[in-house]
Design a protein around this motif. Structure first.
Motif, short mmCIF file in Angstrom:
data_model
loop_
_atom_site.label_atom_id
_atom_site.label_comp_id
_atom_site.label_asym_id
_atom_site.label_seq_id
_atom_site.Cartn_x
_atom_site.Cartn_y
_atom_site.Cartn_z
N PHE A 1 33.62 0.79 6.92
CA PHE A 1 32.84 1.15 7.49
C PHE A 1 32.90 3.00 8.01
O PHE A 1 31.96 4.21 8.39
N GLU A 2 33.93 2.71 8.39
CA GLU A 2 34.19 4.51 9.50
C GLU A 2 34.53 5.21 8.32
O GLU A 2 34.77 6.45 9.16
N GLU A 3 34.43 4.69 7.05
CA GLU A 3 34.69 6.49 5.62
C GLU A 3 33.86 6.62 5.74
O GLU A 3 33.54 7.59 4.82
N THR A 4 32.30 6.64 6.29
CA THR A 4 31.25 6.65 6.07
C THR A 4 30.51 7.56 6.40
O THR A 4 29.61 8.28 5.96
N GLY A 5 31.00 8.62 7.12
CA GLY A 5 30.74 9.98 7.80
C GLY A 5 30.01 10.92 6.49
O GLY A 5 30.49 11.32 5.79
N GLY A 6 29.03 12.03 6.92
CA GLY A 6 28.74 13.16 6.11
C GLY A 6 28.99 12.35 4.66
O GLY A 6 28.49 12.95 4.00
N LEU A 7 27.75 11.43 4.75
CA LEU A 7 27.55 10.74 2.72
C LEU A 7 26.05 11.05 2.41
O LEU A 7 25.24 10.82 1.47
N GLY A 8 25.37 11.20 3.73
CA GLY A 8 23.77 11.39 3.98
C GLY A 8 23.49 9.74 3.94
O GLY A 8 22.18 9.63 3.04
N LEU A 9 23.60 8.51 4.27
CA LEU A 9 23.00 7.70 3.83
C LEU A 9 21.63 7.27 4.89
O LEU A 9 21.53 7.78 5.40
N PRO A 10 20.85 6.72 4.18
CA PRO A 10 19.41 6.29 4.50
C PRO A 10 19.45 5.54 6.22
O PRO A 10 20.07 4.59 6.04
N GLY A 11 18.00 6.46 6.55
CA GLY A 11 17.68 5.38 7.85
C GLY A 11 19.38 5.29 8.63
O GLY A 11 19.38 5.81 9.46
N ASP A 12 19.17 4.37 9.55
CA ASP A 12 19.97 4.05 10.52
C ASP A 12 21.27 3.45 9.96
O ASP A 12 21.82 3.04 11.05
#
Lengths: 346, 149
Positions: B65-76
């Motif tokens: 979960f810490e590696e998910t920055g900058g991917l443009g994930l939707p919503g919150d």
């Protein structure tokens, strides 16, 4: 057990008014029938001045089951295939009036002098495997070769459009997972999403799918002859590759992916099926159904665990199915899905 | 607790399979006894490793979960992943670890589905990394199966 014997004797007397002094002897419950309670027994009676003895099998609906099925579906399948040369026991009576044995049941011929192997034995058939293997895949091919309408199953079963076969099955089994799971299932759910994004080509024709054709669901004798295909409770019309993929699932071969059912080499098994069915295996479709088989397996094991946890059915085999089979299918399926994900990411 | 629980379960499995089951006459009872013994054998392994496996899985999911920055994930989703990444175990009870494992896996499913929708190379790479984690976790949970006869 004696109470069931007495009640069943009363039922048989009702069904066979010509019989007198009818008695049920030697009743014993068979282990493993997690979708129905299965009993072996012998009925004896007097008829026309002669004593008659007939070994029978009684399959009664359980309170809660590994899989939820209609017993008339299974009974009708036995009735349809009995005259075709596909070895099945002769079906005798179907009873839905619960006054007799508290739950619905059906009665069929008992195939004597045979055994069913454990699907969880490393070498379930020993030296008989080379003899049993070709029969196993040839019979499955013969099932796929049957025209459902010609054997009386065309009208009694739902007929999906060929291009909808995969979706019907996937929708059903995903629904079972969502309904019954006790813990989040990222492996099953990830595989389901992939299956939806990559639907298989449709079958050329609808065929009867046994639904649970595998190690442990047939009887063979000491000479290695398959005498009966059992457990048709999940049969339906669909893509016959569904059955072939289920039969080849490594769970039924102690995880050996190259020797389906622990019986014979994979290529040989597929060739025998093609010869007997008259159908050609589409590799893309078969690969889809192989992944689907693992998802379907997970759905069944998840449901078994839920029934056990809820206290609806505390037969130990329900808990073992949920522990062991879920473990195997999660490992096999995550391996396959990782390979696919890495190909897609490359 | 001595003798060790796994040892007691393994010996009990042996007694059931080799001494109790052969002396039963009803087929259904023999089958049930064998299955119960088999589950005792599996429980022996799970008793020893259960907490460790769950804690490791939970830690690995937080790391993903810490590696998910900058991917443009939707919503919150990004925010919820960040909060979960900073979480801790409530206790080392199996029931607590299971509850946290379920919560994290539910979020992992949501993340996988979102990555598939993004359909970008970084998303595909993280998707493959998640499958690698799931495969490894499943392998670590492999149940032992006794060699019988």
């Amino acid at each position: 057990m004696e109470e069931i014997a007495e009640k069943f004797a009363a039922y048989l007397s009702h069904k066979m008014p010509q019989a007198s002094a009818l008695a049920v002897e030697g009743i014993s419950r068979i282990h493993g029938g997690a979708s129905r309670e299965t009993y072996r027994l012998t009925a004896r009676w007097q008829e026309g001045g002669k004593e008659v003895s007939r070994p029978l099998i009684l399959r009664r609906d359980p309170v809660a089951s590994l899989i939820e099925t209609e017993r008339d579906l299974e009974f009708n399948a036995y009735r349809a295939f009995h005259p075709t040369g596909v070895p099945v026991p002769e079906p005798l009576f179907l009873e839905t009036d619960e006054k007799w044995l508290e739950r619905s049941f059906f009665v069929m011929e008992q195939i004597e002098g045979c055994q069913a192997a454990s699907p969880f034995s490393p070498d379930p058939y020993g030296e008989l495997a080379p003899k049993i293997g070709p029969q196993f895949f040839t019979i499955l091919g013969k099932i796929a070769a049957q025209d459902p309408g010609a054997i009386g199953l065309g009208e009694s079963m739902e007929k999906p459009a060929p291009e909808e076969c995969w979706k019907r099955e996937l929708d059903y089994w995903e629904g079972e997972i969502d309904k019954d799971t006790l813990i989040a299932q990222p492996i099953a759910k990830g595989a389901i999403r992939w299956l939806r994004r990559n639907p298989p080509p449709p079958p050329k024709e609808l065929r009867v799918v046994h639904g649970d054709y595998r190690t442990g669901n047939f009887l063979f004798n000491d000479a290695g002859e398959i005498k009966s295909i059992l457990d048709w409770e999940m049969c339906h019309l669909g893509d016959p590759l569904e059955d072939l993929a289920w039969a080849c699932d490594p769970l039924w071969a102690f995880e050996n992916e190259e020797k389906p059912g622990g019986l014979l080499p994979r290529a040989e098994a597929l060739k025998l099926w093609e010869e007997a069915s008259g159908l050609t295996i589409d590799p893309k479709a078969f690969a889809w159904w192989e992944i689907f088989a693992m998802v379907k397996g997970l759905a069944i094991w998840i449901s078994a665990g839920k029934e056990y946890q809820a206290g609806n059915n505390t037969d130990p085999v329900m808990a073992l199915s949920s522990w062991y089979c879920t473990d195997v299918h999660n490992r096999l399926l995550s391996k396959r899905m990782q390979e696919i994900a890495e190909e897609e990411a490359a | 607790m001595k003798p060790d629980v796994p040892l007691v379960l393994q010996h009990s499995f042996g007694k059931l399979l080799l001494e109790v089951a052969p002396n039963l006459t009803a087929e259904y009872a023999v089958g049930n006894t064998s299955v119960i013994g088999l589950m005792m054998f599996m429980s022996a392994a799970e008793f020893e490793r259960g907490a460790q496996l769950r804690a490791e899985e939970n830690a690995e999911m937080r790391a993903i979960f810490e590696e998910t920055g900058g991917l443009g994930l939707p919503g919150d989703l990004q925010k919820r992943l960040g909060a979960a990444a900073g979480g801790r175990e409530a206790s080392l009870l199996i029931s607590d670890l299971d509850a946290e494992n379920d919560r994290l896996k539910t979020l992992l499913i949501e993340l996988q589905a979102a990555l598939e929708e993004l359909d970008s190379q970084p998303a595909r790479k993280l998707g493959a990394r998640i499958w690698g984690f799931l495969r490894q976790a499943a392998e670590k949970r492999k149940l032992p199966y006794p060699s019988i006869g």
